[in-house]
Design a protein around this motif. Structure first.
Motif, mmCIF file in Angstrom:
data_model
loop_
_atom_site.group_PDB
_atom_site.id
_atom_site.type_symbol
_atom_site.label_atom_id
_atom_site.label_comp_id
_atom_site.label_asym_id
_atom_site.label_seq_id
_atom_site.Cartn_x
_atom_site.Cartn_y
_atom_site.Cartn_z
ATOM 1 N N SER A 22 -6.384 9.815 7.003
ATOM 2 C CA SER A 22 -5.009 10.191 7.551
ATOM 3 C C SER A 22 -4.229 10.416 6.473
ATOM 4 O O SER A 22 -3.396 11.287 6.315
ATOM 5 C CB SER A 22 -4.675 9.474 8.664
ATOM 6 N N GLU A 23 -4.198 9.344 5.679
ATOM 7 C CA GLU A 23 -3.543 9.256 4.121
ATOM 8 C C GLU A 23 -3.915 10.708 3.297
ATOM 9 O O GLU A 23 -2.774 11.286 2.744
ATOM 10 C CB GLU A 23 -3.771 8.280 3.559
ATOM 11 N N MET A 24 -5.021 10.899 3.216
ATOM 12 C CA MET A 24 -5.482 12.193 2.589
ATOM 13 C C MET A 24 -4.779 13.256 3.007
ATOM 14 O O MET A 24 -4.461 14.545 2.599
ATOM 15 C CB MET A 24 -6.896 12.118 2.482
ATOM 16 N N ALA A 65 3.422 15.489 -12.640
ATOM 17 C CA ALA A 65 5.080 15.567 -12.186
ATOM 18 C C ALA A 65 5.121 14.234 -11.368
ATOM 19 O O ALA A 65 6.265 13.780 -11.478
ATOM 20 C CB ALA A 65 5.026 16.728 -11.602
ATOM 21 N N PHE A 66 4.390 13.685 -10.439
ATOM 22 C CA PHE A 66 4.387 12.693 -9.575
ATOM 23 C C PHE A 66 3.203 12.060 -9.231
ATOM 24 O O PHE A 66 2.031 12.819 -9.477
ATOM 25 C CB PHE A 66 4.877 13.102 -8.289
ATOM 26 N N ILE A 67 3.199 10.783 -9.174
ATOM 27 C CA ILE A 67 2.135 9.906 -8.856
ATOM 28 C C ILE A 67 2.504 9.124 -7.606
ATOM 29 O O ILE A 67 3.245 8.519 -7.564
ATOM 30 C CB ILE A 67 1.795 8.959 -10.018
ATOM 31 N N ILE A 68 1.409 9.174 -6.671
ATOM 32 C CA ILE A 68 1.734 8.445 -5.554
ATOM 33 C C ILE A 68 0.528 7.472 -5.451
ATOM 34 O O ILE A 68 -0.571 7.873 -5.599
ATOM 35 C CB ILE A 68 1.343 9.280 -4.280
ATOM 36 N N THR A 69 0.958 6.061 -5.414
ATOM 37 C CA THR A 69 -0.062 5.084 -5.583
ATOM 38 C C THR A 69 -0.036 4.347 -4.236
ATOM 39 O O THR A 69 0.843 4.181 -3.582
ATOM 40 C CB THR A 69 0.194 3.993 -6.574
ATOM 41 N N PHE A 88 2.821 1.518 -0.610
ATOM 42 C CA PHE A 88 2.873 2.910 -1.428
ATOM 43 C C PHE A 88 4.045 3.349 -2.393
ATOM 44 O O PHE A 88 5.380 2.908 -1.875
ATOM 45 C CB PHE A 88 3.039 4.122 -0.322
ATOM 46 N N THR A 89 3.645 3.976 -3.393
ATOM 47 C CA THR A 89 4.843 4.179 -4.295
ATOM 48 C C THR A 89 4.977 5.266 -5.069
ATOM 49 O O THR A 89 3.763 5.989 -4.937
ATOM 50 C CB THR A 89 4.794 3.009 -5.590
ATOM 51 N N VAL A 90 6.139 6.086 -4.967
ATOM 52 C CA VAL A 90 6.093 7.521 -5.423
ATOM 53 C C VAL A 90 6.967 7.305 -6.777
ATOM 54 O O VAL A 90 8.041 6.749 -6.915
ATOM 55 C CB VAL A 90 6.752 8.421 -4.464
ATOM 56 N N MET A 91 6.284 7.780 -7.669
ATOM 57 C CA MET A 91 6.882 7.810 -9.229
ATOM 58 C C MET A 91 6.910 9.229 -9.813
ATOM 59 O O MET A 91 6.160 10.114 -9.623
ATOM 60 C CB MET A 91 6.301 7.017 -10.071
ATOM 61 N N ALA A 92 7.759 9.428 -10.507
ATOM 62 C CA ALA A 92 8.110 10.488 -11.166
ATOM 63 C C ALA A 92 8.328 10.256 -12.731
ATOM 64 O O ALA A 92 9.035 9.547 -13.245
ATOM 65 C CB ALA A 92 9.421 11.399 -11.173
ATOM 66 N N GLY A 93 7.197 10.171 -13.718
ATOM 67 C CA GLY A 93 7.309 9.511 -14.807
ATOM 68 C C GLY A 93 7.430 8.106 -14.731
ATOM 69 O O GLY A 93 6.435 7.573 -14.096
ATOM 70 N N ARG A 94 8.291 7.490 -15.322
ATOM 71 C CA ARG A 94 8.427 6.231 -15.082
ATOM 72 C C ARG A 94 9.383 5.828 -14.034
ATOM 73 O O ARG A 94 9.573 4.462 -13.956
ATOM 74 C CB ARG A 94 8.767 5.452 -16.750
ATOM 75 N N SER A 98 10.423 6.155 -4.685
ATOM 76 C CA SER A 98 10.148 5.602 -3.270
ATOM 77 C C SER A 98 9.449 4.706 -3.014
ATOM 78 O O SER A 98 8.271 4.532 -4.033
ATOM 79 C CB SER A 98 10.054 6.714 -2.405
ATOM 80 N N GLN A 99 9.417 3.450 -2.479
ATOM 81 C CA GLN A 99 8.439 2.323 -2.095
ATOM 82 C C GLN A 99 8.337 2.058 -0.704
ATOM 83 O O GLN A 99 9.615 1.977 0.056
ATOM 84 C CB GLN A 99 8.634 1.398 -2.879
ATOM 85 N N SER A 100 7.345 2.038 -0.030
ATOM 86 C CA SER A 100 7.304 1.693 1.323
ATOM 87 C C SER A 100 5.779 1.160 1.970
ATOM 88 O O SER A 100 5.028 1.319 1.028
ATOM 89 C CB SER A 100 7.687 2.809 2.269
ATOM 90 N N THR A 101 5.640 0.515 2.881
ATOM 91 C CA THR A 101 4.417 0.061 3.407
ATOM 92 C C THR A 101 3.986 1.286 4.367
ATOM 93 O O THR A 101 2.859 1.061 4.560
ATOM 94 C CB THR A 101 4.788 -1.321 4.390
ATOM 95 N N SER A 102 4.488 2.386 4.558
ATOM 96 C CA SER A 102 4.075 3.340 5.100
ATOM 97 C C SER A 102 3.973 4.575 4.351
ATOM 98 O O SER A 102 5.026 4.870 3.554
ATOM 99 C CB SER A 102 5.025 3.807 6.230
#
Length: 125
Positions: A22-24, A65-69, A88-94, A98-102
């Motif tokens: 579902s995440e994919m 451009a973005f990394i979702i971990t 879950f963390t969304v990063m642009a560069g360093r 956004s950070q969330s448990t969902s």
């Protein structure tokens, strides 16, 4: 020559973290919408040191451009029926956007109007 491995020691390695189906689906749905707009061109998936990463690229020759971990929060639980706490963390560069448990809540950062323009002005790539 055979090597004897104790399973108890073998299993103590870094926990395997991966994106669920579902995440994919959510990640690839966002990716396909951005590809149709011409914003993104490529993606990569990585799993290393207890972290799963989904990186998107504007060009195959650039940095992401973005990394979702997705990573575990705290120590993994011993009971197999209880799902582990993840973040879950969304990063642009360093820069952490956004950070969330969902995952859905973390990806909501892409719904903000003017996100791409503000990132271009800030020069993060």
């Amino acid at each position: 020559m055979s090597k004897i491995v104790r399973l108890v020691e073998y299993r103590r390695g870094a926990p395997h973290v991966h994106f669920s189906r579902s995440e994919m689906n959510a990640l690839l749905s966002l990716y396909s919408r951005r590809v149709m707009r011409g914003e993104w061109r490529d993606y990569a998936i990585d799993q290393h040191d207890g972290t799963a990463r989904f990186a998107v690229f504007r060009s195959s020759f650039e940095r992401p451009a973005f990394i979702i971990t997705k990573q575990l929060k705290g120590a993994p639980r011993t009971a197999s029926l209880i799902p582990p706490d993840v973040q879950f963390t969304v990063m642009a560069g360093r820069e952490t956007l956004s950070q969330s448990t969902s995952l859905i809540e973390a990806l909501a950062v892409f719904d903000r109007p003017g996100l791409a323009a503000s990132l271009r002005m800030g020069g993060t790539s």
